[in-house]
Design a protein around this motif. Structure first.
Motif, PDB file in Angstrom:
ATOM      1  N   TYR A  70      42.828  45.060  38.253  1.00 37.54           N
ATOM      2  CA  TYR A  70      41.787  45.933  37.713  1.00 37.54           C
ATOM      3  C   TYR A  70      41.351  45.595  36.291  1.00 37.54           C
ATOM      4  O   TYR A  70      40.185  45.745  35.952  1.00 37.54           O
ATOM      5  CB  TYR A  70      42.232  47.395  37.796  1.00 37.54           C
TER       6      TYR A  70
ATOM      7  N   SER B 122      40.611  39.238  42.564  1.00 34.67           N
ATOM      8  CA  SER B 122      40.661  39.757  43.941  1.00 34.67           C
ATOM      9  C   SER B 122      42.109  39.879  44.372  1.00 34.67           C
ATOM     10  O   SER B 122      43.031  39.387  43.702  1.00 34.67           O
ATOM     11  CB  SER B 122      39.899  38.820  44.879  1.00 34.67           C
TER      12      SER B 122
ATOM     13  N   ASP C 125      40.207  41.845  36.767  1.00 35.00           N
ATOM     14  CA  ASP C 125      39.210  41.833  37.836  1.00 35.00           C
ATOM     15  C   ASP C 125      39.403  40.674  38.817  1.00 35.00           C
ATOM     16  O   ASP C 125      38.436  40.062  39.262  1.00 35.00           O
ATOM     17  CB  ASP C 125      37.803  41.820  37.233  1.00 35.00           C
TER      18      ASP C 125
END
Length: 185
Positions: free
Chosen positions: A144, A149, A147
């Protein structure tokens, strides 16, 4: 020998019939050409109900001028011109809600969030993240804050994607239950 009781009434009836004779031809014209004229009106408007109103208005204008129309073979052209003129008058008369002005109106903007509240939230969030176990904290930060995946996070940490999904899910559950973050919800 019987005498008519009211001779004036019979003369008035024949005079009325004679007076309505030209307008009988108007009625027959409307019955015969109405569907074609309605298609023309529909091509001028977007709404079928507006097309019917437009045709009624044009036929009313034609009815008023019926006696003055010399060539009844050109009635379609006369009614089409009445349709077009009526439609043009309608859109010219429409209400305009935009007005030119020298100054632009100010935009309504939402009040800016208080920087002190934002900083307090940021600090509380980091404190809650620091309470997580090392592995969960690493996955939450990579997922998060950085960022990445799920696949990229799994590759960086050398674990499976399923492990990342389950660990992040448990970590988010712990963050939701953190008492410092309850005012945020």
């Amino acid at each position: 020998m019987t005498t008519p009781v009211c001779t004036g009434a019979s003369r008035a009836a024949s005079a009325t019939a004679a007076a309505h004779a030209p307008y009988a031809s108007f009625s027959s014209y409307v019955r015969a050409r109405g569907p074609v004229l309605l298609r023309t009106a529909r091509s001028l408007t977007a709404n079928p109900c507006d097309a019917e109103d437009l045709l009624q208005t044009a036929l009313a204008k034609t009815y008023v001028a019926w006696e003055r129309i010399e060539d009844h073979r050109a009635l379609d052209g006369y009614v089409r011109r009445a349709l077009l003129n009526t439609r043009t008058s309608q859109w010219r008369k429409r209400k305009v809600d935009e007005f030119a002005c020298e100054e632009l109106p100010e935009r309504e903007t939402a009040p800016a969030p208080d920087p002190a509240e934002q900083q307090a939230l940021h600090d509380a969030m980091w404190r809650a993240v620091l309470k997580l176990p090392d592995r969960q904290r690493a996955m939450v930060v990579l997922r998060y804050y950085e960022d990445l995946s799920e696949a990229q996070t799994a590759e960086v940490l050398g674990v499976s994607i399923g492990t990342v999904k389950s660990a992040v899910s448990r970590a988010l559950g712990k963050l939701r239950e953190d008492p410092e973050l309850t005012p945020v919800r």
